[in-house]
Each structure stands twice: as structure tokens, then as C-alpha cells.
Design an enzyme around this catalytic site. Sequence first.
Site, PDB file in Angstrom:
ATOM      1  CE  LYS A   1     -13.792  12.754 -10.839  1.00 33.69           C
ATOM      2  NZ  LYS A   1     -13.881  12.881 -12.258  1.00 33.69           N
TER       3      LYS A   1
ATOM      4  CE  LYS B   1      -7.811  16.450 -11.881  1.00 34.30           C
ATOM      5  NZ  LYS B   1      -8.112  16.703 -13.275  1.00 34.30           N
TER       6      LYS B   1
ATOM      7  CE  LYS C   1     -12.219  18.042 -19.779  1.00 39.63           C
ATOM      8  NZ  LYS C   1     -12.501  16.687 -19.342  1.00 39.63           N
TER       9      LYS C   1
HETATM   10  P1  ATP Z   1     -13.062  16.232 -14.966  1.00 39.83           P
HETATM   11  O1  ATP Z   1     -13.002  17.473 -14.162  1.00 39.83           O
HETATM   12  O2  ATP Z   1     -14.314  16.111 -15.799  1.00 39.83           O
HETATM   13  O3  ATP Z   1     -12.688  14.989 -14.210  1.00 39.83           O
HETATM   14  P2  ATP Z   1     -10.504  16.816 -16.031  1.00 39.83           P
HETATM   15  O4  ATP Z   1     -10.422  18.287 -16.100  1.00 39.83           O
HETATM   16  O5  ATP Z   1      -9.749  16.107 -14.955  1.00 39.83           O
HETATM   17  O6  ATP Z   1     -11.996  16.375 -16.091  1.00 39.83           O
HETATM   18  P3  ATP Z   1      -9.894  14.818 -18.068  1.00 39.83           P
HETATM   19  O7  ATP Z   1     -10.686  14.709 -19.310  1.00 39.83           O
HETATM   20  O8  ATP Z   1     -10.156  13.838 -17.002  1.00 39.83           O
HETATM   21  O9  ATP Z   1     -10.020  16.289 -17.451  1.00 39.83           O
HETATM   22  O10 ATP Z   1      -8.354  14.815 -18.428  1.00 39.83           O
HETATM   23  C1  ATP Z   1      -7.798  14.958 -19.706  1.00 39.83           C
HETATM   24  C2  ATP Z   1      -6.293  15.055 -19.605  1.00 39.83           C
HETATM   25  O11 ATP Z   1      -5.926  16.275 -18.946  1.00 39.83           O
HETATM   26  C3  ATP Z   1      -5.654  13.937 -18.760  1.00 39.83           C
HETATM   27  O12 ATP Z   1      -4.425  13.568 -19.366  1.00 39.83           O
HETATM   28  C4  ATP Z   1      -5.376  14.590 -17.430  1.00 39.83           C
HETATM   29  O13 ATP Z   1      -4.293  14.005 -16.751  1.00 39.83           O
HETATM   30  C5  ATP Z   1      -5.049  16.005 -17.852  1.00 39.83           C
HETATM   31  N1  ATP Z   1      -5.357  16.963 -16.781  1.00 39.83           N
HETATM   32  C6  ATP Z   1      -6.569  17.161 -16.197  1.00 39.83           C
HETATM   33  N2  ATP Z   1      -6.501  18.129 -15.268  1.00 39.83           N
HETATM   34  C7  ATP Z   1      -5.205  18.561 -15.266  1.00 39.83           C
HETATM   35  C8  ATP Z   1      -4.512  19.552 -14.520  1.00 39.83           C
HETATM   36  N3  ATP Z   1      -5.120  20.284 -13.628  1.00 39.83           N
HETATM   37  N4  ATP Z   1      -3.181  19.736 -14.776  1.00 39.83           N
HETATM   38  C9  ATP Z   1      -2.547  18.989 -15.713  1.00 39.83           C
HETATM   39  N5  ATP Z   1      -3.154  18.032 -16.447  1.00 39.83           N
HETATM   40  C10 ATP Z   1      -4.460  17.815 -16.239  1.00 39.83           C
END
Ligand code: ATP
Length: 328
Positions: free
Chosen positions: A112, A194, A197
Site C-alpha cells: 500500500k 486478491k 473492496k
Molecule cells: P480493502 O480493499 O479496503 O483493503 P478488503 O476487501 O481487503 O478491504 P477488509 O475490510 O480489509 O477487506 O477485510 C475484512 C475481512 O475480509 C478480513 O478478515 C480479510 O482477511 C477478509 N478478506 C478480504 N479480502 C478477502 C479475499 N479476497 N478472500 C478472502 N478473505 C478476504
Amino acid sequence: MSKRVFSGVQPTGNIHMGNYLGALKQFVQLQRDNECVYCIVDLHAITVPKDPKELRENILNVAALYMVVGVDPAKSTIFIQSDVSGHAELAWILMCNSYTGELSRMTQFKDKSRASESAPTGLFAYPILMAADILLYDTDIVPVGSDQKQHIELTRDVAIRVNNKYGDDTFVVPEGRFLKEGARIMSLDDPTAKMSKSAENELSRISLLDDEAKIKKAIMRATTDSDGEIRYDPENKPGVSNLLTIYGALVDTPVAELERKYAGQGYGTLKKDLVEVTVQTLRPLRERYTEIRASGELERILADGAERAGSQAEIVMKRVKEKFGLGL
Ligand code: ATP
Ligand code: LTN
């Protein structure tokens, strides 16, 4: 025996299939036999500047989605991180017991910040705030996706380090809980990254509130490969393997069984069926979401959750301050 469970999701946008299959599905499973605390980690979200109005909306959005997928406020505590001041307070104490070297090794920070001199300090300290979230509740189990493994390890290291110095009863040393299938859902447009969001391309993810047309477009356009065989092989066939993983996790069927079912068939058939299964799973969630947002009960649930979480956090904060010789 009932254990203490803690986890959090950032209010940075609509929750997607990765969040659901990696984390939220576990939240619901665990609440039957454990004491669960689920947080909306707004302080984490501001490591990257956020529009205040949008942030507030996203907080309520995540709270509603927790409930939509089945987190029950009568069984679990649901609250907003910044409503309990102990998170930021404990983060400072932990910062003084962590090393810049270990934080520099965090891959999420490296990704990041991209080695920029103007990366916010908060982005660097982020894993320590996460450690504070967890340790503040004497947490035994942390259900998360596998992208958080490194942060959980750091939390354990810091907890053990403090315990060695200030006494074994200072912190409970937590453990991460990762699902076998669903722990890492990949982007639909780039199956080597991965699902996230904050990725720019909307079609890279399926959000829990997406309508039929968007779900169809994203899945039908998902990147696959040219050899045409439906086989689980994440290394050589990451796109198809990701679709099989999502499918399997959604219908609770082992991927091997899906491989047999689709042997000799084309990607089009697999994708069409996956659209169907996804639409059916998400439709009731969308309806329930509208009901919850309209009901006006969210604010009461969050206020009640903050009070419950606050009393628990106070006990741990008092203990930690005593151990460190802080305050009166
Ligand atoms: P951002 O894109 O804003 O960093 P994010 O999509 O990674 O957000 P978080 O709020 O950081 O989402 O994560 C919430 C939960 O979802 C955490 O437990 C994280 O490990 C899980 N998670 C996020 N992305 C994935 C994914 N692609 N597959 C499985 N678990 C995920
Ligand atoms: N860093 C996590 C979100 C998070 C979290 C937590 C998860 C913040 N604090 C405490 C579990 C426990 C992420 O998903 N990016």
C-alpha cells in the site's frame, strides 16, 4: 468451552464475496458456541483519507451487512471501533513495544505504501492498531481471511513479548482461524490478485448487494485461460480455480466434486451455473439489507454494542496500565 472471538471489517465500501467467504461466514458459525465481538474498524479505514459523509454511510452499511449475513446482535456484540477509546490507547502502548523493523516487513504496508516517503504513518502503524483491537478483548480466536496471517503473527509476537516482560497474565495470546476453502478469493479480472473492496474495477468483485445484471456481467467476463478444461489448479489455471472455489464455498460442496460434475464441459456452462447460484444466494440478502437499513434499529444496536465492548475493554485497559505502572 466457550471462547472469546474478535474480528473486524473496514468500512471502506461494499462487502464482497471474499470478505463473506473468508471472514463473515466464520463470524456466523462461531457465534453459536462462543462469546463473539465484531467490530467495524473505522480508525483503520482512515489510514487512507476518506470523505466523512461516505465513511459514515459505509459504517452503517457494514453494520447492516453483518446482520444480513446472520450475525445476531442478541448473541454477538456489534460496535464501531472509534466508540471505544481503548483501541487507540492500547495501540500506543503496543507501539512502544514493537519494532520498526518488524512493521517494515509487513507485506500489506509494502504493497500500500509502495515505498513512498509520503505514505501516512498510520499505514505503517496499522498492524499495531489491529493487535490492540484483538488484545483489548482477551481474544482467543480471530476469524479472518488468509491475507491477515502476517498481522495475526505480529499480534502474537507482541503479546508474547509484553507477557515476557510484564507477566504472563498481561495478554491472552490469540490464534487466527482461516477456512480451508474461501480464505483467499481472487479478483475476477485478475486472478493473481486478491478480491478487494478498494480495487478500481467494479467487475473485479461481486459485492453482497450487487444486482443480477452486475453479477452476470462480472462472472461471465471473469478471466480464465485458453485450454478449456475445468480443473482445480491454482498455479496454472488461477481463473477457473477461483470460480470453482467460490462455487464450492457458496454451496458447501468440495471442489473435487465440482470438477467431476463439470468434467468435459465448457467454461460457459460453469460460469452460467455460478451466476445462478450467486444470484440465488444474494437475493434474500439484498432484501433483508433494505429492511434493516430502513428500520432505524442499527443506531440502537451499535450504541448498545459500544457499551458492552467498552466495559470489557475497560477491564483489560486497567490491567495493562497497572502492569506498566501507568496512571494513578
Ligand atoms: P480493502 O480493499 O479496503 O483493503 P478488503 O476487501 O481487503 O478491504 P477488509 O475490510 O480489509 O477487506 O477485510 C475484512 C475481512 O475480509 C478480513 O478478515 C480479510 O482477511 C477478509 N478478506 C478480504 N479480502 C478477502 C479475499 N479476497 N478472500 C478472502 N478473505 C478476504
Ligand atoms: N486488518 C484487517 C481488519 C482488522 C481486523 C482487526 C481483523 C482490523 N482490526 C482485528 C481482525 C481483528 C483487514 O482485514 N484488513
